[in-house]
Write an enzyme that holds these catalytic residues in place. Structure first.
Site, PDB file in Angstrom:
ATOM      1  CG  ASP A 103      -0.102  -0.109   2.533  1.00  0.00           C
ATOM      2  OD1 ASP A 103       1.135   0.018   2.482  1.00  0.00           O
ATOM      3  OD2 ASP A 103      -0.722  -0.324   3.581  1.00  0.00           O
ATOM      4  CD  GLU A 125       0.293  -6.560   3.300  1.00  0.00           C
ATOM      5  OE1 GLU A 125       1.112  -7.066   4.073  1.00  0.00           O
ATOM      6  OE2 GLU A 125       0.138  -5.324   3.191  1.00  0.00           O
ATOM      7  CD  GLU A 139      -0.229   4.436   4.418  1.00  0.00           C
ATOM      8  OE1 GLU A 139      -1.213   5.083   4.830  1.00  0.00           O
ATOM      9  OE2 GLU A 139       0.950   4.803   4.624  1.00  0.00           O
ATOM     10  CG  HIS A 221       5.452   4.514  10.405  1.00  0.00           C
ATOM     11  ND1 HIS A 221       4.694   4.606   9.269  1.00  0.00           N
ATOM     12  CD2 HIS A 221       5.444   3.220  10.760  1.00  0.00           C
ATOM     13  CE1 HIS A 221       4.261   3.394   8.940  1.00  0.00           C
ATOM     14  NE2 HIS A 221       4.703   2.538   9.834  1.00  0.00           N
ATOM     15  NE  ARG A 223       2.836  10.934   4.190  1.00  0.00           N
ATOM     16  CZ  ARG A 223       3.953  10.297   3.893  1.00  0.00           C
ATOM     17  NH1 ARG A 223       4.132   9.057   4.299  1.00  0.00           N
ATOM     18  NH2 ARG A 223       4.905  10.882   3.186  1.00  0.00           N
ATOM     19  CG  HIS A 253       9.660   5.891  10.636  1.00  0.00           C
ATOM     20  ND1 HIS A 253       9.966   6.852   9.699  1.00  0.00           N
ATOM     21  CD2 HIS A 253       9.115   4.859   9.953  1.00  0.00           C
ATOM     22  CE1 HIS A 253       9.605   6.417   8.493  1.00  0.00           C
ATOM     23  NE2 HIS A 253       9.087   5.201   8.623  1.00  0.00           N
TER      24      HIS A 253
HETATM   25  C1  UD1 Z   1       6.100   4.983   4.195  1.00  0.00           C
HETATM   26  C2  UD1 Z   1       4.762   4.498   3.598  1.00  0.00           C
HETATM   27  C3  UD1 Z   1       3.925   3.809   4.660  1.00  0.00           C
HETATM   28  C4  UD1 Z   1       4.714   2.722   5.338  1.00  0.00           C
HETATM   29  C5  UD1 Z   1       5.995   3.321   5.905  1.00  0.00           C
HETATM   30  C6  UD1 Z   1       6.836   2.241   6.542  1.00  0.00           C
HETATM   31  C7  UD1 Z   1       3.724   5.826   1.815  1.00  0.00           C
HETATM   32  C8  UD1 Z   1       2.779   6.885   1.469  1.00  0.00           C
HETATM   33  N1  UD1 Z   1       3.983   5.631   3.114  1.00  0.00           N
HETATM   34  O1  UD1 Z   1       5.818   6.011   5.099  1.00  0.00           O
HETATM   35  O2  UD1 Z   1       2.791   3.239   4.035  1.00  0.00           O
HETATM   36  O3  UD1 Z   1       3.947   2.181   6.375  1.00  0.00           O
HETATM   37  O4  UD1 Z   1       6.747   3.902   4.828  1.00  0.00           O
HETATM   38  O5  UD1 Z   1       7.857   2.754   7.328  1.00  0.00           O
HETATM   39  O6  UD1 Z   1       4.252   5.180   0.953  1.00  0.00           O
HETATM   40  N2  UD1 Z   1      13.396   8.748   5.891  1.00  0.00           N
HETATM   41  C9  UD1 Z   1      14.773   8.709   5.935  1.00  0.00           C
HETATM   42  N3  UD1 Z   1      15.384   7.492   5.709  1.00  0.00           N
HETATM   43  C10 UD1 Z   1      14.692   6.353   5.486  1.00  0.00           C
HETATM   44  C11 UD1 Z   1      13.285   6.417   5.467  1.00  0.00           C
HETATM   45  C12 UD1 Z   1      12.664   7.632   5.645  1.00  0.00           C
HETATM   46  O7  UD1 Z   1      15.439   9.692   6.157  1.00  0.00           O
HETATM   47  O8  UD1 Z   1      15.311   5.303   5.306  1.00  0.00           O
HETATM   48  C13 UD1 Z   1      12.729  10.070   6.098  1.00  0.00           C
HETATM   49  C14 UD1 Z   1      12.896  11.014   4.892  1.00  0.00           C
HETATM   50  O9  UD1 Z   1      13.005  12.328   5.346  1.00  0.00           O
HETATM   51  C15 UD1 Z   1      11.575  10.822   4.145  1.00  0.00           C
HETATM   52  C16 UD1 Z   1      10.613  10.661   5.320  1.00  0.00           C
HETATM   53  O10 UD1 Z   1      11.330   9.867   6.271  1.00  0.00           O
HETATM   54  O11 UD1 Z   1      11.267  11.914   3.318  1.00  0.00           O
HETATM   55  C17 UD1 Z   1       9.282  10.032   4.999  1.00  0.00           C
HETATM   56  O12 UD1 Z   1       9.414   8.820   4.263  1.00  0.00           O
HETATM   57  P1  UD1 Z   1       8.135   8.301   3.412  1.00  0.00           P
HETATM   58  O13 UD1 Z   1       8.496   7.051   2.724  1.00  0.00           O
HETATM   59  O14 UD1 Z   1       7.627   9.424   2.596  1.00  0.00           O
HETATM   60  O15 UD1 Z   1       7.032   8.071   4.512  1.00  0.00           O
HETATM   61  P2  UD1 Z   1       6.915   7.007   5.657  1.00  0.00           P
HETATM   62  O16 UD1 Z   1       6.248   7.689   6.789  1.00  0.00           O
HETATM   63  O17 UD1 Z   1       8.205   6.351   5.880  1.00  0.00           O
HETATM   64  N1  UDP Z   2      11.008  -3.336  11.807  1.00  0.00           N
HETATM   65  C1  UDP Z   2      12.405  -3.429  11.753  1.00  0.00           C
HETATM   66  N2  UDP Z   2      13.152  -2.553  12.513  1.00  0.00           N
HETATM   67  C2  UDP Z   2      12.573  -1.623  13.310  1.00  0.00           C
HETATM   68  C3  UDP Z   2      11.158  -1.521  13.352  1.00  0.00           C
HETATM   69  C4  UDP Z   2      10.410  -2.381  12.582  1.00  0.00           C
HETATM   70  O1  UDP Z   2      12.955  -4.279  11.047  1.00  0.00           O
HETATM   71  O2  UDP Z   2      13.315  -0.882  13.984  1.00  0.00           O
HETATM   72  C5  UDP Z   2      10.216  -4.250  10.958  1.00  0.00           C
HETATM   73  C6  UDP Z   2       9.071  -4.982  11.610  1.00  0.00           C
HETATM   74  O3  UDP Z   2       9.484  -6.228  12.119  1.00  0.00           O
HETATM   75  C7  UDP Z   2       8.073  -5.130  10.467  1.00  0.00           C
HETATM   76  C8  UDP Z   2       8.315  -3.897   9.599  1.00  0.00           C
HETATM   77  O4  UDP Z   2       9.605  -3.409   9.989  1.00  0.00           O
HETATM   78  O5  UDP Z   2       8.346  -6.264   9.675  1.00  0.00           O
HETATM   79  C9  UDP Z   2       7.268  -2.844   9.819  1.00  0.00           C
HETATM   80  O6  UDP Z   2       7.645  -1.687   9.154  1.00  0.00           O
HETATM   81  P1  UDP Z   2       6.955  -0.283   9.431  1.00  0.00           P
HETATM   82  O7  UDP Z   2       6.422  -0.252  10.817  1.00  0.00           O
HETATM   83  O8  UDP Z   2       7.956   0.756   9.035  1.00  0.00           O
HETATM   84  O9  UDP Z   2       5.800  -0.217   8.353  1.00  0.00           O
HETATM   85  P2  UDP Z   2       4.300  -0.799   8.282  1.00  0.00           P
HETATM   86  O10 UDP Z   2       4.333  -2.231   8.626  1.00  0.00           O
HETATM   87  O11 UDP Z   2       3.468   0.016   9.221  1.00  0.00           O
HETATM   88  O12 UDP Z   2       3.900  -0.532   6.876  1.00  0.00           O
END
Ligand code: UD1
Ligand code: UDP
Length: 382
Positions: A103, A125, A139, A221, A223, A253
């Protein structure tokens, strides 16, 4: 050498975030092991550090990396950059199938990019729904768009399949497979269980765990929880951290909207350990040591029942009702008093705890990857 050589089925898997990577890793590894299949991996790089952690943990080397992440990226940034970045990859690879997962913005943009090239999409999924387009945001809509485009839907549960059929997806195009996250989880548990050396190595990477205390593991995390929701969760954690019988560990996160607020509110508390995101094996090890998990994560709701750890979900609704029905997960929303009350209830009532910690997982049996690959091979007439 035979005169006619059978053409391999070309599958391009596309993902970009930590959870997609964890859930797609066992599938990408499985696809590589089939000589009838040519597996190509493209990562969007929607996440950078958190994606690279997973690629490293599962020993995956992408064939293409769109490297799109920007600090504080907007949904439009991600979607447009993935859409534009994928076009030349699709033109070069010309896959028979594009595999997407779940998603995220990468999922929806990759589905659209494939559709624009008239390449069939398989959605892993598929069929999770809250029926509320703003929770989880964005999502819920990402999933619906992927379902509209996909011609093959791998649903983790019967409930997810029923959601798709209600929306008019033909039953023939849906297969209930379980969730690949359980394949990943069981492989991780096996790895950990069979090596004391690895366990010690990993324990050395974790904060010191006081075994006389109950460990509360926290992640967050979403939004829709930014701002007030996250403030309320932090207040509940501050309150819980004053108890002598608990220790709180929170891998934060990397999203600045999360990290800045959580660090400002919680970093000065002795009993709250804020740490960087953990790689998969250390995180699973930490989950297995937790007494309670407080999270808004989707994947953690699916993993925790296998480990027998109760989960309090800081959301008002979930697209994963199966664990709620099984009793291992409870929705607590983002109200400070409710999070505190439900946590204290689990800390104090042995019977309430026993009910929620039954190890029974409705999301899979570790054979999801095998089911997906067998289905694709059958569908392609192999
Ligand atoms: C994204 C997904 C969400 C998922 C989540 C898992 C969308 C819309 N959202 O949200 O569905 O549950 O990932 O974690 O696709 N950042 C870093 N390094 C990283 C990752 C993120 O610096 O490795 C920071 C960056 O500033 C980035 C921000 O986090 O711009 C947001 O990342 P983004 O992928 O847009 O949103 P998530 O909240 O991570
Ligand atoms: N996870 C990880 N390290 C962490 C936190 C979570 O490997 O510090 C793993 C967790 O076991 C799960 C996945 O990340 O498999 C969940 O990711 P996240 O919570 O970012 O996204 P969501 O599942 O909400 O989309």
């Amino acid at each position: 050498m035979p005169l006619t050589q059978t053409k391999k089925i070309k599958i391009l898997s596309v993902f970009g975030t930590r959870p997609e990577a964890i859930k797609m890793a066992p599938l990408v590894i499985g696809l590589k092991g089939h000589e009838e299949i040519e597996s190509i991996l493209c990562v969007s790089g929607q996440h950078r550090e958190m994606l690279d952690q997973v690629l490293q943990a599962f020993d995956l080397e992408p064939d293409f990396d769109l490297d799109i992440m920007q600090p504080g990226q907007s949904l439009s940034d991600i979607t447009s950059r993935v859409l534009l970045g994928l076009k030349p990859v699709l033109e070069q690879v010309k896959p028979d199938w594009v595999f997407v997962h779940g998603d995220t913005a990468t999922t929806v943009a990759a589905s659209l990019a494939a559709y624009y090239e008239r390449i069939p999409v398989a959605h892993i999924e598929a069929g999770l729904r809250t029926h509320n387009i703003y929770a989880p945001w964005p999502e819920e809509v990402n999933r619906r768009i992927a379902s509209l485009i996909a011609s093959c839907h791998f649903s983790p549960t019967e409930k997810a399949k029923a959601n798709l059929m209600t929306e008019g997806v033909l039953e023939n195009n849906i297969l209930v497979t379980g969730n690949t996250v359980i394949d990943a989880l069981l492989a991780a548990i096996k790895k950990l269980d069979t090596s004391k050396v690895l366990q010690t190595e990993i324990d050395n990477q974790l904060p010191i765990i006081d075994t006389s205390k109950k460990l509360i593991l926290v992640t967050g995390h979403r939004r829709e929880n930014f701002g007030q929701g996250l403030e309320n969760i932090c207040k509940a954690l501050l309150h819980l951290s004053t108890r002598d019988d608990v220790q709180i560990i929170y891998p934060v996160h990397l999203n600045p909207k999360v990290k800045n607020l959580v660090t400002a509110r919680l970093s000065s508390r002795e009993n709250i350990h804020l740490i960087d995101p953990l790689s998969y094996l250390p995180f699973i090890r930490l989950m297995s040591k937790a007494y309670i998990i407080i999270t808004d994560s989707g994947g953690i709701q699916e993993e925790a029942p296998t480990l027998g750890v109760p989960v309090l979900v800081t959301r008002g609704t979930t697209e994963r009702p199966e664990a709620l029905d099984a009793g291992t997960v409870k929705l607590v929303g983002t109200d400070t008093a409710e999070i505190t009350r439900q946590s204290e209830h689990l800390l104090e009532s042995k019977s309430a705890y026993a009910k929620m910690s039954k190890a029974n997982n409705p999301y899979g049996d570790g054979k999801t990857v095998m089911r997906i690959i067998s289905h694709i091979l059958r569908r392609e007439g192999v």
